[in-house]
Design a protein around this motif. Structure first.
Motif, PDB file in Angstrom:
ATOM      1  N   LEU A 239       0.826  -1.194   0.000  1.00  0.00           N
ATOM      2  CA  LEU A 239       0.000   0.000   0.000  1.00  0.00           C
ATOM      3  C   LEU A 239       0.871   1.258   0.000  1.00  0.00           C
ATOM      4  O   LEU A 239       2.037   1.228   0.424  1.00  0.00           O
ATOM      5  N   GLN A 272       0.427  -0.528  -5.110  1.00  0.00           N
ATOM      6  CA  GLN A 272      -0.490   0.575  -5.378  1.00  0.00           C
ATOM      7  C   GLN A 272       0.120   1.521  -6.418  1.00  0.00           C
ATOM      8  O   GLN A 272       1.299   1.854  -6.371  1.00  0.00           O
ATOM      9  N   ASP A 370      -6.893   0.894  -5.732  1.00  0.00           N
ATOM     10  CA  ASP A 370      -7.343   1.036  -4.349  1.00  0.00           C
ATOM     11  C   ASP A 370      -7.400  -0.331  -3.673  1.00  0.00           C
ATOM     12  O   ASP A 370      -7.197  -1.367  -4.303  1.00  0.00           O
ATOM     13  N   ILE A 371      -7.707  -0.313  -2.376  1.00  0.00           N
ATOM     14  CA  ILE A 371      -7.660  -1.547  -1.596  1.00  0.00           C
ATOM     15  C   ILE A 371      -8.691  -2.570  -2.060  1.00  0.00           C
ATOM     16  O   ILE A 371      -8.455  -3.775  -2.008  1.00  0.00           O
ATOM     17  N   ILE A 389       0.338  -8.001   3.836  1.00  0.00           N
ATOM     18  CA  ILE A 389      -0.111  -6.631   3.608  1.00  0.00           C
ATOM     19  C   ILE A 389       0.920  -5.691   4.220  1.00  0.00           C
ATOM     20  O   ILE A 389       1.329  -5.876   5.377  1.00  0.00           O
ATOM     21  N   SER A 391       1.655  -1.822   5.251  1.00  0.00           N
ATOM     22  CA  SER A 391       1.051  -0.519   5.499  1.00  0.00           C
ATOM     23  C   SER A 391       1.490  -0.016   6.861  1.00  0.00           C
ATOM     24  O   SER A 391       1.683  -0.812   7.792  1.00  0.00           O
TER      25      SER A 391
END
Length: 453
Positions: A239, A272, A370-371, A389, A391
């Motif tokens: 992300l 992203q 986007d997510i 993930i 972030s």
């Protein structure tokens, strides 16, 4: 009598040839294992623990020797082979210290004077194991199985029979009674009648989907318990708010350790869009720095694949994806069993590098807006072993975890197995769990005890 030859994938030289066990020898091994179970199940946890700690000590004491056999048979860089042996010692120590607590009687209040659930061992369990982590895959089964009072019989991959015999040696040197853990030197064609043998009470397999389906079918006909840990196509979801430097290092390790030959490796990199250009540029630099070479050198990070046919399969997956419009950023070349560290971008869901499992040092890169798109891309797989993930907003990332159809979600870390946590997948990644209290209970009879005055 059939023979099976082990070949060094780096040099191409023959290591050793092994005579396959005959049907008579297999029957004798299984009968001995069954006889041993009758006394082994009566041993106290304290007695088993002492032996398991001795196994851990043996692994640490002779880790260099065991690691050298691993490196020669399947090409793992020696430093990573040593680390694998050390991890096996850890799982032995973990179960030596925790098995009794994991299997203690569970008291349940009912209308009975006393009622509880008791965990009792099932008997002889057959383990069918792969070559990519030739010690760890076995020990994460064997340590809990033996501590629980079960007996282990191993059918290892045919190219790592030296490792299989070394594992048997570890338990013998530790003082385990004969028959507690035995290796069968047989090919895949001998597995079906072994599973059907009434002495075998359950089967655990780590391997490919087709192998898992075949084992489950045979065991199912005989109504025998199975645990399957199959393939994976894990996504690494990066992300925009990630710690870029730390994320880059973790993603490189997640894909390229063990020369990319891992079911839980991060195989699909989802980045992203807003940071993709910078992230990919820096990723190329880091992957270029990975040292390829002789796997017996301590500073080698990328060795060879375990067999040349595996490198050819990976080469074809990369080639087909590029022909369909993907962009080769780095690597892509093969020499015998060696395959260069490879990065391929502009991967779509229709390309082999996205929907197939790539078993080697090649990373497929896809961008997302986007997510919601990231979750959709990650779940667009027949596998479900794990996802990572990345972030800085840990709370938001944690809330996303339920949306992933996976056996594990790791935040700001690569997916990995840990003796303290259950390990396993969903969908075509298999069923059942290994490790932790959940793993040790897979091959136990959960017996209800109900007592009235």
């Amino acid at each position: 009598m059939a023979t099976i030859t082990s070949i060094n994938p780096y040099t191409g030289n023959e290591i050793k040839s092994y005579k396959s066990h005959t049907k008579k020898e297999i029957d004798e091994i299984l009968k001995k294992a069954d006889n041993r179970f009758q006394s082994w199940r009566e041993r106290s946890f304290s007695e088993r623990s002492k032996l398991m700690l001795a196994a851990a000590s043996e692994l640490k004491k002779n880790k260099q020797s065991y690691a050298e056999t691993m490196t020669s048979e399947m090409g793992k860089p020696i430093s990573q082979s040593i680390a694998e042996i050390e991890k096996c010692a850890w799982v032995c120590e973990y179960y030596a210290n925790n098995a009794e607590a994991h299997l203690k009687d569970e008291i349940t209040k009912t209308d009975a004077h006393r009622s509880y659930v008791r965990y009792e061992p099932m008997g002889v369990v057959l383990a069918i194991m792969p070559w990519n982590y030739p010690f760890w895959q076995v020990f994460r089964f064997a340590a809990p199985a033996l501590m629980a009072g079960n007996i282990g019989v191993l059918k290892h991959a045919s190219n790592v029979f030296g490792n299989a015999l070394n594992i048997e040696k570890v338990f013998k040197r530790a003082g385990f009674p004969d028959g507690c853990f035995t290796t069968l030197l047989v090919g895949s064609d001998a597995i079906e009648p072994i599973i059907e043998n009434p002495i075998i009470k359950a089967v655990t397999l780590t391997g490919s989907g087709p192998a898992g389906a075949a084992v489950a079918k045979t065991a199912g006909k005989a109504i025998k318990k199975t645990v399957l840990e199959l393939g994976g196509n894990n996504a690494l979801i990066v992300l925009a708010d990630c710690d870029m430097e730390a994320t880059l290092d973790t993603c490189v390790q997640a894909r390229f350790q063990n020369t990319g030959q891992s079911c839980i490796a991060g195989k699909r990199l989802l980045v992203q869009e807003s940071i993709s250009e910078e992230f990919i540029e820096r990723l190329i630099v880091k992957v270029r720095e990975l040292k390829s070479g002789d796997p017996t050198d301590n500073d080698t990070y990328i060795g060879t694949l375990a067999r040349e046919d595996l490198a050819k399969d990976l080469e074809e997956q990369v080639k087909q994806s590029v022909e369909q419009g993907a962009r080769l950023l780095l690597g892509g070349k093969r020499q015998n069993a060696y395959f260069e560290p490879t990065l391929v971008s502009k991967i779509t869901t229709k390309m082999p590098m996205f929907y197939e499992e790539t078993f080697g040092p090649a990373l497929a890169i896809t961008t997302f807006k986007d997510i919601d798109e990231a979750v959709e891309l990650s779940n667009n797989s027949r596998f479900g072993l794990g996802v990572s993930i990345f972030s800085e907003d840990i709370e938001a990332a944690e809330k996303l975890s339920y949306r992933f159809n996976e056996g594990a979600v790791f935040i700001n870390e690569l997916v990995k197995s840990d003796p303290r946590l259950p390990f396993g997948g969903v969908k075509e990644s298999g069923y059942g769990r290994e490790l932790s209290k959940h793993g040790i209970r897979e091959f136990m009879n959960r017996k209800t005890i109900y007592i009235n005055k």
